[in-house]
Design a protein around this motif. Structure first.
Motif, PDB file in Angstrom:
ATOM      1  N   TRP A  67       0.831  -1.211   0.000  1.00  0.00           N
ATOM      2  CA  TRP A  67       0.000   0.000   0.000  1.00  0.00           C
ATOM      3  C   TRP A  67       0.858   1.250   0.000  1.00  0.00           C
ATOM      4  O   TRP A  67       0.387   2.332  -0.330  1.00  0.00           O
ATOM      5  CB  TRP A  67      -0.935   0.034   1.216  1.00  0.00           C
ATOM      6  CG  TRP A  67      -1.934  -1.081   1.243  1.00  0.00           C
ATOM      7  CD1 TRP A  67      -1.895  -2.183   2.050  1.00  0.00           C
ATOM      8  CD2 TRP A  67      -3.110  -1.212   0.445  1.00  0.00           C
ATOM      9  NE1 TRP A  67      -2.970  -2.999   1.801  1.00  0.00           N
ATOM     10  CE2 TRP A  67      -3.743  -2.422   0.816  1.00  0.00           C
ATOM     11  CE3 TRP A  67      -3.699  -0.435  -0.561  1.00  0.00           C
ATOM     12  CZ2 TRP A  67      -4.912  -2.879   0.228  1.00  0.00           C
ATOM     13  CZ3 TRP A  67      -4.874  -0.894  -1.145  1.00  0.00           C
ATOM     14  CH2 TRP A  67      -5.473  -2.093  -0.757  1.00  0.00           C
ATOM     15  N   ASN A  75      -3.493   1.178  -7.596  1.00  0.00           N
ATOM     16  CA  ASN A  75      -4.732   1.014  -8.362  1.00  0.00           C
ATOM     17  C   ASN A  75      -4.545   0.067  -9.537  1.00  0.00           C
ATOM     18  O   ASN A  75      -5.423  -0.746  -9.836  1.00  0.00           O
ATOM     19  CB  ASN A  75      -5.249   2.368  -8.856  1.00  0.00           C
ATOM     20  CG  ASN A  75      -5.872   3.141  -7.710  1.00  0.00           C
ATOM     21  OD1 ASN A  75      -6.329   2.561  -6.730  1.00  0.00           O
ATOM     22  ND2 ASN A  75      -5.866   4.470  -7.810  1.00  0.00           N
ATOM     23  N   LYS A 107     -10.466  -4.574   6.220  1.00  0.00           N
ATOM     24  CA  LYS A 107     -10.544  -3.192   5.724  1.00  0.00           C
ATOM     25  C   LYS A 107     -10.478  -3.096   4.200  1.00  0.00           C
ATOM     26  O   LYS A 107     -10.234  -2.028   3.659  1.00  0.00           O
ATOM     27  CB  LYS A 107      -9.416  -2.358   6.361  1.00  0.00           C
ATOM     28  CG  LYS A 107      -9.614  -2.162   7.857  1.00  0.00           C
ATOM     29  CD  LYS A 107      -8.367  -1.595   8.520  1.00  0.00           C
ATOM     30  CE  LYS A 107      -8.054  -2.359   9.804  1.00  0.00           C
ATOM     31  NZ  LYS A 107      -6.671  -2.725   9.968  1.00  0.00           N
ATOM     32  N   ARG A 109     -11.382  -2.710   0.325  1.00  0.00           N
ATOM     33  CA  ARG A 109     -12.367  -1.879  -0.353  1.00  0.00           C
ATOM     34  C   ARG A 109     -13.510  -2.721  -0.901  1.00  0.00           C
ATOM     35  O   ARG A 109     -13.347  -3.888  -1.238  1.00  0.00           O
ATOM     36  CB  ARG A 109     -11.687  -1.145  -1.517  1.00  0.00           C
ATOM     37  CG  ARG A 109     -10.780  -0.051  -1.004  1.00  0.00           C
ATOM     38  CD  ARG A 109      -9.912   0.602  -2.027  1.00  0.00           C
ATOM     39  NE  ARG A 109     -10.121   0.233  -3.418  1.00  0.00           N
ATOM     40  CZ  ARG A 109      -9.312   0.667  -4.390  1.00  0.00           C
ATOM     41  NH1 ARG A 109      -8.280   1.433  -4.098  1.00  0.00           N
ATOM     42  NH2 ARG A 109      -9.529   0.335  -5.642  1.00  0.00           N
ATOM     43  N   SER A 110     -14.667  -2.062  -1.025  1.00  0.00           N
ATOM     44  CA  SER A 110     -15.875  -2.802  -1.416  1.00  0.00           C
ATOM     45  C   SER A 110     -15.830  -3.234  -2.887  1.00  0.00           C
ATOM     46  O   SER A 110     -16.642  -4.043  -3.325  1.00  0.00           O
ATOM     47  CB  SER A 110     -17.111  -1.936  -1.186  1.00  0.00           C
ATOM     48  OG  SER A 110     -16.954  -0.750  -1.931  1.00  0.00           O
ATOM     49  N   ASP A 111     -14.859  -2.704  -3.659  1.00  0.00           N
ATOM     50  CA  ASP A 111     -14.801  -3.153  -5.056  1.00  0.00           C
ATOM     51  C   ASP A 111     -13.917  -4.384  -5.229  1.00  0.00           C
ATOM     52  O   ASP A 111     -13.765  -4.884  -6.333  1.00  0.00           O
ATOM     53  CB  ASP A 111     -14.313  -2.013  -5.973  1.00  0.00           C
ATOM     54  CG  ASP A 111     -12.918  -1.519  -5.584  1.00  0.00           C
ATOM     55  OD1 ASP A 111     -12.456  -1.870  -4.479  1.00  0.00           O
ATOM     56  OD2 ASP A 111     -12.313  -0.795  -6.384  1.00  0.00           O
TER      57      ASP A 111
END
Ligand code: IPE
Ligand code: IPE
Ligand code: MG
Length: 247
Positions: A67, A75, A107, A109-111
Motif C-alpha cells: 500500500w 490502483n 478493511k 475496499r468494497s470493489d
C-alpha cells in the motif's frame, strides 16, 4: 505427465512473484506493463502446477506493505487482480481449481472484497489444485491476529496460557487448513522473504531464481521442481541417507 526426475513433487509450492517493475524498466516500459505481463506468468504457472500434481500453489500477489507504493501503481495492481478474477474465474472453476484467499480482509475496499469472496465460494468444492492467493497479506499481521484471537480465549477463561501449542497458533492463521509450503520460490534475484509465510516457512526449502516474474513460465517452474527433488530435507533429524549408513 510428470518426468521421473520429478518423482518427489512438493505438495505445496509458494511463490514470491517479484521483478515486474524491473522487467518493464529494462525495456523502457511503464511498470504497469510489467504487472500485466506478470498475470500471464500466473496463468501459465497455475497450469504447470496442476499438471505437475502439486496440491497447493500459493502466490504472493499484494503485500500489506505494498500500500506504500504510489496510488496509481496500487490502483493498477488492484485493477489487475479484479480483472484476473473476473476473466479467469470461470475457466479456473471448469478446471476444478479451488481458490483460497489469505491476508487481512477486514478493511478491504468494497470493489475487491466481494470478488474475492465470490471466487472462494464458487470454487469451494473443487478438488484439483488449490490456488491460494495472498492478497493484502503480511505474515506478522497474520501472527498478530492469531495471537489476539488466542488472547481473547484466555481472557474469556476458555483457555489457559500454559495450554497454548504451536498447533493452536497454526490453527488460528489464515492458512489454518493448508499444509506448510514445501518449497518457496522467489524470482528477481532478491533473497528475502519480505514478510511472507514466516511461521509456515519453518522447514520450507527456499529457492531464489534470477528471472523476473514476467519471464517465469512452465519450464522455469519445472526447473524449480527439479531443484526441490534434489534437496535433502532433514527437519532437524538426520538425512535418510546418513541414517541408513549410520544405522
Ligand atoms: C512484483 O513486482 C509485484 C508486486 C510486488 C505486487 P515488483 O512490482 O515488486 O517489481 P520490482 O521488484 O520493482 O522489480
Ligand atoms: C514482495 O515483493 C511482495 C509481493 C511479491 C507481492 P516486494 O517487491 O514488495 O518486496 P520488497 O519490498 O522488495 O522486499
Ligand atoms: Mg519487488
Amino acid at each position: 505427465m510428470v518426468s521421473p526426475e520429478l518423482a518427489i513433487i512438493p505438495r505445496h509450492v509458494a511463490i514470491i512473484m517479484d521483478g515486474n517493475g524491473r522487467w518493464a524498466n529494462k525495456r523502457g516500459l511503464p511498470r504497469t506493463i510489467g504487472h500485466s505481463k506478470g498475470v500471464e506468468a500466473v496463468r501459465e504457472t497455475v497450469k504447470a502446477a496442476a499438471d505437475a500434481g502439486v496440491e497447493y500453489l500459493t502466490l504472493f500477489a499484494f503485500s500489506s506493505e505494498n500500500w506504500s507504493r504510489p496510488e496509481t501503481e496500487v490502483n493498477d495492481l488492484l485493477g489487475l487482480l479484479r480483472k484476473f478474477i473476473r476473466r479467469d474465474l470461470a475457466e479456473l472453476h471448469r478446471e476444478n481449481v479451488r481458490i483460497r484467499i489469505i491476508g487481512e480482509r477486514e478493511k478491504l475496499r468494497s470493489d475487491i472484497l466481494p470478488l474475492l469472496l465470490e471466487a472462494e465460494e464458487t470454487t469451494r468444492h473443487n478438488t484439483s489444485l488449490t490456488l491460494v492467493i495472498a492478497f493484502n497479506y503480511g505474515s506478522r499481521d497474520e501472527i498478530v491476529r492469531a495471537a489476539a484471537k488466542l488472547a481473547r480465549e484466555v481472557q474469556a477463561g476458555r483457555l489457559s496460557p500454559d495450554d497454548i501449542t504451536a498447533q493452536m497458533i497454526s490453527g488460528e492463521l489464515d492458512t489454518a487448513d493448508i499444509p506448510d509450503p514445501d518449497l518457496i520460490i522467489r524470482t528477481s534475484g532478491e533473497e528475502r522473504l519480505s514478510n511472507f509465510l514466516l511461521w509456515q516457512a519453518a522447514y520450507s526449502e527456499l529457492l531464489f531464481m534470477p528471472d523476473y516474474w514476467p519471464d517465469f513460465d512452465r519450464n522455469l517452474f519445472f526447473d524449480a521442481l527439479k531443484v526441490f527433488a534434489s534437496r535433502d530435507r532433514r527437519f532437524g533429524g538426520l538425512s535418510s541417507k546418513t541414517a541408513a549408513v549410520g544405522g
